[in-house]
Design an enzyme around this catalytic site. Structure first.
Site, PDB file in Angstrom:
ATOM      1  N   SER A 125      -6.624   5.210   1.812  1.00  0.00           N
ATOM      2  CA  SER A 125      -6.961   4.431   3.000  1.00  0.00           C
ATOM      3  C   SER A 125      -8.456   4.464   3.260  1.00  0.00           C
ATOM      4  O   SER A 125      -9.139   5.446   2.937  1.00  0.00           O
ATOM      5  CB  SER A 125      -6.216   5.004   4.212  1.00  0.00           C
ATOM      6  N   TYR A 150      -3.959  11.998  10.006  1.00  0.00           N
ATOM      7  CA  TYR A 150      -3.546  11.051   8.962  1.00  0.00           C
ATOM      8  C   TYR A 150      -4.680  10.841   7.961  1.00  0.00           C
ATOM      9  O   TYR A 150      -4.494  10.949   6.743  1.00  0.00           O
ATOM     10  CB  TYR A 150      -3.139   9.715   9.582  1.00  0.00           C
ATOM     11  N   LYS A 154      -5.168  11.955   3.751  1.00  0.00           N
ATOM     12  CA  LYS A 154      -5.584  11.088   2.652  1.00  0.00           C
ATOM     13  C   LYS A 154      -6.773  11.703   1.909  1.00  0.00           C
ATOM     14  O   LYS A 154      -6.843  11.652   0.667  1.00  0.00           O
ATOM     15  CB  LYS A 154      -5.935   9.691   3.168  1.00  0.00           C
TER      16      LYS A 154
END
Length: 340
Positions: A125, A150, A154
């Site tokens: 991402s 989050y 990643k």
């Protein structure tokens, strides 16, 4: 070539499986905590070859070992399976670390035991960049502290894959750093179907227009952008799916272990207000909205410098914002059985 797609019943995963089915045998591994089993039938109704499904919890080592034992002829893996809501990750950080990181570790542990080459595509991402120093964002942009757990997962997963690639000569890997996927398949058979209240802009718009949700809330109109609303790089999900095919083909041609990263975006930023206006123009539907406060974790603007993907992967986006928005509305109408 058999490709394992983890989280293949999800939004991006389902579209990628349909595109993969044109050239590859596809196995989906999904635990259904963030998806619906009915999506499997929808995929197979439009796929070029039947997709195999395995209900697997990737956090469970024994289940992952069974998956690789059953499908020992896997030569490619696309790893989508992850929790992905920025806001939820701030509220439930331990859940995100446990789910997103452990599932990857269990897969790579099995890959390490294989005697064959594996082409591994990781669903990353643009959140790994944090607040960018420069726009558009290149792959050389310094990685800074992420604004959410989050985003941190990643970053951590990319580091794990990089370390594994250095040790495992059979592992060839690419991390695709997505910007903002939107839209749906042209058949309207599959599309974005979040469980519960949508966290992303487009499904909230389509559900609001369909009468499933109330007015859309724009989270802040005082950002440092021309119209005060956040700017993002919105890419059609089918273009994103195609990038995975190109990445697999690129790795297949590599003779040695490698680990690379690519931005996948259109290279153009679009504001929230521009999205609203474009949706209204291309569908003829009015969006009722109100202005709310800023949402924690949001930044002014992000959009990709996609030249590396264009030049190295021989990939380019084909669909416009208007086509993406129209397809998203067609999917919503089809799913809700709305006639006009």
């Amino acid at each position: 070539m058999k490709v394992l797609v983890t989280g293949g019943l999800g939004y991006i995963g389902s579209h990628t499986c349909v595109e993969l089915s044109k050239k590859y045998s596809v196995v989906i591994a999904d635990n259904l905590i963030n998806s619906e089993i009915e999506v499997l039938d929808r995929i197979n109704n439009i796929a070029h070859s039947k997709v195999i499904f395995e209900k697997i919890d990737l956090r469970n080592k024994k289940e992952v070992a069974f998956l690789f034992e059953k499908h020992g002829d896997i030569t490619g893996i696309i790893h989508f399976a992850a929790l992905k809501a920025v806001g939820e990750s701030i509220e439930k950080p331990l859940l995100y670390y446990e789910n997103n990181i452990n599932s990857l570790l269990n897969i790579l542990e099995q890959v390490q035991q294989l005697n064959s080459e594996i082409n591994f595509i990781f669903s990353s991402s643009c959140t790994v960049y944090g607040v960018p120093l420069n726009l558009p964002i290149t792959e050389e942009e310094p990685i800074k502290k992420a604004f959410s757990p989050y985003g941190e997962t990643k970053q951590i997963c990319e580091n794990i894959i990089s370390s594994s690639s250095k040790l495992n000569m059979n592992l060839k890997s690419i991390s695709l750093r997505y910007f903002n996927p939107i839209g749906a398949h042209e058949s309207a058979a599959i599309g974005e179907l979040p469980l519960g209240k949508p966290q992303n802009l487009i499904p909230y718009i389509t559900q609001s227009v369909a009468g499933v949700r109330g007015d859309l809330t724009i989270f802040g109109n005082d950002y440092n952008t021309p119209d005060g609303t956040c700017i993002r790089d919105y890419i059609h999900v089918v273009d994103l799916a195609d990038a995975h095919i190109k990445a697999l083909e690129y790795l297949s041609d590599k003779e040695f272990s490698t680990n690379e990263v690519f931005n996948i975006g259109t290279g153009k930023g679009t504001s929230v207000m521009e999205i609203i206006n474009s949706f209204q123009d291309c569908t003829g539907k009015k969006i009722n909205y109100k202005i709310g406060g800023r949402r924690k974790g949001d930044i002014d603007a992000t959009f990709a410098d996609n030249r590396k993907s264009l030049n190295t992967l021989s990939w380019s986006p084909r669909y416009s914002i208007e086509q993406a928005l129209e397809s998203a509305w067609n999917w919503e109408k089809n799913y809700r059985e709305i006639s006009e």
